[in-house]
Design a protein around this motif. Sequence first.
Motif, short mmCIF file in Angstrom:
data_model
loop_
_atom_site.label_atom_id
_atom_site.label_comp_id
_atom_site.label_asym_id
_atom_site.label_seq_id
_atom_site.Cartn_x
_atom_site.Cartn_y
_atom_site.Cartn_z
N HIS A 118 -18.19 -4.70 1.98
CA HIS A 118 -16.78 -4.27 2.00
C HIS A 118 -16.10 -4.96 3.18
O HIS A 118 -16.42 -4.70 4.34
CB HIS A 118 -16.67 -2.76 2.13
CG HIS A 118 -17.28 -2.02 0.98
ND1 HIS A 118 -16.67 -1.92 -0.24
CD2 HIS A 118 -18.47 -1.37 0.87
CE1 HIS A 118 -17.44 -1.23 -1.06
NE2 HIS A 118 -18.54 -0.89 -0.41
N VAL A 168 -10.98 7.06 1.75
CA VAL A 168 -10.31 6.52 0.57
C VAL A 168 -10.85 5.12 0.32
O VAL A 168 -10.86 4.28 1.23
CB VAL A 168 -8.78 6.46 0.76
CG1 VAL A 168 -8.11 5.76 -0.41
CG2 VAL A 168 -8.21 7.85 0.95
N ALA A 169 -11.31 4.87 -0.89
CA ALA A 169 -11.75 3.53 -1.29
C ALA A 169 -10.90 3.12 -2.49
O ALA A 169 -10.92 3.77 -3.53
CB ALA A 169 -13.23 3.55 -1.66
N ASP A 170 -10.13 2.05 -2.31
CA ASP A 170 -9.29 1.54 -3.38
C ASP A 170 -9.24 0.02 -3.30
O ASP A 170 -10.02 -0.59 -2.56
CB ASP A 170 -7.90 2.17 -3.36
CG ASP A 170 -7.13 1.93 -2.06
OD1 ASP A 170 -7.48 0.99 -1.31
OD2 ASP A 170 -6.18 2.67 -1.79
N ARG A 171 -8.34 -0.59 -4.01
CA ARG A 171 -8.30 -2.06 -4.06
C ARG A 171 -8.00 -2.70 -2.71
O ARG A 171 -8.26 -3.87 -2.49
CB ARG A 171 -7.29 -2.53 -5.12
CG ARG A 171 -5.86 -2.26 -4.77
CD ARG A 171 -4.92 -2.73 -5.89
NE ARG A 171 -3.54 -2.65 -5.51
CZ ARG A 171 -2.81 -1.55 -5.48
NH1 ARG A 171 -3.36 -0.40 -5.83
NH2 ARG A 171 -1.55 -1.58 -5.12
N ARG A 172 -7.45 -1.90 -1.80
CA ARG A 172 -7.15 -2.42 -0.46
C ARG A 172 -8.35 -2.36 0.48
O ARG A 172 -8.32 -2.91 1.56
CB ARG A 172 -5.99 -1.65 0.15
CG ARG A 172 -4.68 -1.86 -0.61
CD ARG A 172 -3.58 -1.02 -0.06
NE ARG A 172 -3.86 0.37 -0.41
CZ ARG A 172 -3.08 1.38 -0.09
NH1 ARG A 172 -2.00 1.19 0.61
NH2 ARG A 172 -3.37 2.61 -0.47
N ILE A 200 -11.65 0.13 2.25
CA ILE A 200 -12.09 1.48 2.61
C ILE A 200 -11.34 1.90 3.87
O ILE A 200 -11.33 1.18 4.87
CB ILE A 200 -13.60 1.52 2.86
CG1 ILE A 200 -14.34 1.25 1.55
CG2 ILE A 200 -14.01 2.88 3.45
CD1 ILE A 200 -15.85 1.21 1.69
N ARG A 201 -10.72 3.06 3.79
CA ARG A 201 -10.05 3.64 4.94
C ARG A 201 -10.66 5.01 5.18
O ARG A 201 -10.89 5.76 4.23
CB ARG A 201 -8.55 3.76 4.69
CG ARG A 201 -7.87 2.40 4.64
CD ARG A 201 -6.45 2.48 4.16
NE ARG A 201 -6.47 2.82 2.74
CZ ARG A 201 -5.55 3.57 2.14
NH1 ARG A 201 -4.55 4.08 2.80
NH2 ARG A 201 -5.63 3.82 0.85
N TYR A 202 -10.94 5.30 6.42
CA TYR A 202 -11.54 6.59 6.75
C TYR A 202 -10.71 7.27 7.83
O TYR A 202 -10.01 6.62 8.61
CB TYR A 202 -13.00 6.44 7.17
CG TYR A 202 -13.21 5.50 8.34
CD1 TYR A 202 -13.18 5.98 9.64
CD2 TYR A 202 -13.42 4.15 8.14
CE1 TYR A 202 -13.35 5.13 10.71
CE2 TYR A 202 -13.60 3.28 9.21
CZ TYR A 202 -13.56 3.79 10.50
OH TYR A 202 -13.73 2.94 11.55
#
Length: 84
Positions: free
Chosen positions: A45, A19-23, A25-27
């Motif tokens: 990032h 997931v890549a969003d304003r917070r 990148i989380r994988y």
Amino acid sequence: MDSDGTAPVEEAIAAPLLVADRRGIRYEKGTRLADMAAGFKALGHANVAESTLPLKTNGLARDGKGGWRAAADARSEGSALALP
């Protein structure tokens, strides 16, 4: 790989989540995406983190014979069923 060059629906749904969003990148924790974390940071990032993502998916794909193939995310409860 399917005849049209795409991954079978079951394989695509089993792929690790990112997931890549304003917070940032989380994988998905415990997957091959961890090997890419340094690369994401090298691209600028700042917030790259391993996470237990609350996302699950299901899918449906044409089977090329006029029918359907269904798949459910093995990381979630439930199952998929395709009817003729």
